[in-house]
Design an enzyme around this catalytic site. Structure first.
Site, PDB file in Angstrom:
ATOM      1  N   ASP A 189       1.270  -0.996  -0.134  1.00 26.89           N
ATOM      2  CA  ASP A 189       0.178   0.126  -0.055  1.00 26.89           C
ATOM      3  C   ASP A 189       1.043   1.198  -0.271  1.00 26.89           C
ATOM      4  O   ASP A 189       1.972   1.149  -1.274  1.00 26.89           O
ATOM      5  CB  ASP A 189      -0.975   0.040   1.263  1.00 26.89           C
ATOM      6  CG  ASP A 189      -2.173   0.786   0.993  1.00 26.89           C
ATOM      7  OD1 ASP A 189      -3.110   0.698   0.366  1.00 26.89           O
ATOM      8  OD2 ASP A 189      -2.523   2.178   1.803  1.00 26.89           O
ATOM      9  N   TYR A 327      -3.077  10.904   1.660  1.00 31.57           N
ATOM     10  CA  TYR A 327      -3.975  11.229   0.338  1.00 31.57           C
ATOM     11  C   TYR A 327      -3.664  13.038  -0.556  1.00 31.57           C
ATOM     12  O   TYR A 327      -3.689  12.647  -1.521  1.00 31.57           O
ATOM     13  CB  TYR A 327      -5.051  10.680  -0.214  1.00 31.57           C
ATOM     14  CG  TYR A 327      -4.936   9.439   0.521  1.00 31.57           C
ATOM     15  CD1 TYR A 327      -5.727   8.522  -0.690  1.00 31.57           C
ATOM     16  CD2 TYR A 327      -4.902   8.424   2.122  1.00 31.57           C
ATOM     17  CE1 TYR A 327      -5.365   6.878  -0.824  1.00 31.57           C
ATOM     18  CE2 TYR A 327      -4.660   7.598   2.090  1.00 31.57           C
ATOM     19  CZ  TYR A 327      -5.046   6.468   0.751  1.00 31.57           C
ATOM     20  OH  TYR A 327      -4.678   4.982   1.330  1.00 31.57           O
ATOM     21  N   HIS A 379      -4.399  -7.624  -0.680  1.00 34.36           N
ATOM     22  CA  HIS A 379      -3.775  -5.610  -0.661  1.00 34.36           C
ATOM     23  C   HIS A 379      -2.856  -6.079   1.010  1.00 34.36           C
ATOM     24  O   HIS A 379      -1.719  -5.195   1.076  1.00 34.36           O
ATOM     25  CB  HIS A 379      -4.664  -4.921  -0.786  1.00 34.36           C
ATOM     26  CG  HIS A 379      -4.176  -3.918  -0.939  1.00 34.36           C
ATOM     27  ND1 HIS A 379      -3.319  -3.442  -2.256  1.00 34.36           N
ATOM     28  CD2 HIS A 379      -4.454  -2.381  -0.431  1.00 34.36           C
ATOM     29  CE1 HIS A 379      -2.718  -2.250  -1.569  1.00 34.36           C
ATOM     30  NE2 HIS A 379      -3.387  -1.137  -1.062  1.00 34.36           N
TER      31      HIS A 379
END
Length: 403
Positions: A189, A327, A379
């Site tokens: 990630d 982000y 993931h």
């Protein structure tokens, strides 16, 4: 290879022991908030196409309020060696678990979102003490597992600028501060992006990278997929499958778009633990379906308690918003080639956001030393399939240990 130089003395930066204990009042308040949740109407479909299903989140919330025990996880965390040190003006929290085996390889393991150091807890034993977990002493690692800025126990940045590149610089400084002359890095990630940024700096001590979210997509293809433009002709079947997976991912990462544009708008996640849990539960469809089955009582690699460990850590440290800002800070593409030239090991799990084709991996990483496809896992494989993931980390660095 694994010489360690201890940096001590009056001029050495401080590294302070750390321990966390949530107050009884905070845990009582958490239960009260869960029980007081105002629920939405049930979805109008019989599947998860509208998002987290009401029955699923209600079942998780009941377990969280009545059966889940944070103190067990807290004890596990505090049983590991925890430390704080200040780098670039910010306090970084990290676990530093040294192996008992001679010549263990130092390894920094970088986590992602919505993960934390919690996502690495299952693999500490297998990697630091491999002889007790089906491996050999030559596979041992000294582990350094930092919390990203604004996550868990690391300090929340009060100014802008803490993007993956700056975090990579801080992680390099951390390994140097710990005195490691040679070391490896591993990430998934955000952690995968950060360790590749570390590799781009080519610090003298970094011998190689392991990743389960490889950045190997040709930039022109990545841009076409993001825009929905036609793809070039001549793709192999493996490459077309990867493109289909990435296109699907780009259609289902609304969480990333929201945090990348307006993270502060998510104020409700600092007020509603169930709202926070639902948001983090719906990362992307394959992961949600796996967790939903687990919540419904079907055995999966990641249990409801595993998931709640991480959500509870985020709640107790009030880091839902501070972690989301990464982000907003980021300017680095997620999946495309970065230009890494040092040795790289790639593990491909079938339920990853996309399965990195071997051909793309060989072009993206001119010194690809290991590539393997796994039969299961997604993931967050350290959470979901810790045994397989530990085997992959060992195998990925085995070649480099012999050099």
């Amino acid at each position: 290879m694994n010489q360690v130089i201890e940096k001590t003395g009056a001029g050495a930066p401080a590294i302070r022991p750390f321990e966390f204990r949530a107050s009884d009042a905070d845990l009582a308040d958490l239960r009260r908030r869960i029980e007081a949740t105002r629920w939405p109407d049930r979805e109008t479909v019989n599947d998860s196409t509208q998002g987290v299903q009401l029955a699923t989140i209600q079942k998780l919330a009941r377990h969280w309020a009545t059966q889940y025990d944070w103190r067990k996880t807290e004890a596990k965390l505090n049983a590991a060696p925890n430390f704080i040190t200040n780098i670039d003006g910010l306090d970084f929290h990290f676990l530093h678990v040294r192996s008992k085996h001679e010549n263990a390889l130092p390894l920094l393991m970088a986590h992602g979102w919505p993960g934390s150091i919690i996502e690495r807890m299952k693999i500490i034993g297998p990697l630091t003490d491999p002889t007790a977990h089906g491996g050999g002493a030559s596979d041992a690692f000294h582990l350094v597992i930092p919390s990203m800025p604004g996550y868990a126990f690391s300090e929340k940045p009060k100014t802008t600028g803490w993007d993956p590149v700056r975090i990579a610089n801080a992680y390099i400084e951390l390994m140097e501060r710990l005195g490691y002359v040679e070391y490896g890095v591993s990430g998934g990630d955000w952690g995968a992006i950060i360790v590749e940024q570390m590799a781009l700096k080519t610090p003298s001590g970094l011998i190689g990278v392991h990743t389960n979210m490889a950045g190997v997509v040709p930039p022109e293809i990545d841009k076409a997929l993001a825009r929905g433009d036609p793809l070039p002709a001549g793709l192999t079947e493996e490459e077309q499958r990867a493109c289909d997976q990435i296109a699907f991912a780009y259609k289902h990462i609304g969480y990333a778009l929201l945090m990348g544009d307006r993270p502060q708008t998510l104020t409700g996640f600092a007020d509603s633990p169930v709202g926070l849990a639902a948001f983090m539960l719906d990362l992307y469809p394959k992961r949600y379906e796996m967790l939903a089955r687990s919540i419904d009582g079907q055995p999966e690699g990641e249990t409801p308690d595993d998931f709640l460990d991480n959500i509870t850590l985020s709640w107790l440290t009030n880091t839902a918003i501070s972690s989301a800002r990464l982000y907003w800070e980021n300017k680095t593409p997620y999946f495309s080639v970065k230009g890494v030239t040092i040795p790289v090991a790639v593990s491909v799990f079938p339920d990853e956001l996309y399965e990195a084709p071997k051909g793309w991996s060989e072009k993206a990483y001119p010194r690809l030393v290991y590539y393997n496809r796994l039969p299961k896992g997604g993931h967050f494989p350290a959470w979901e399939q810790p045994e397989l993931y530990s085997q992959e980390v060992r195998a990925g660095f085995r070649t480099l240990r012999m050099q």
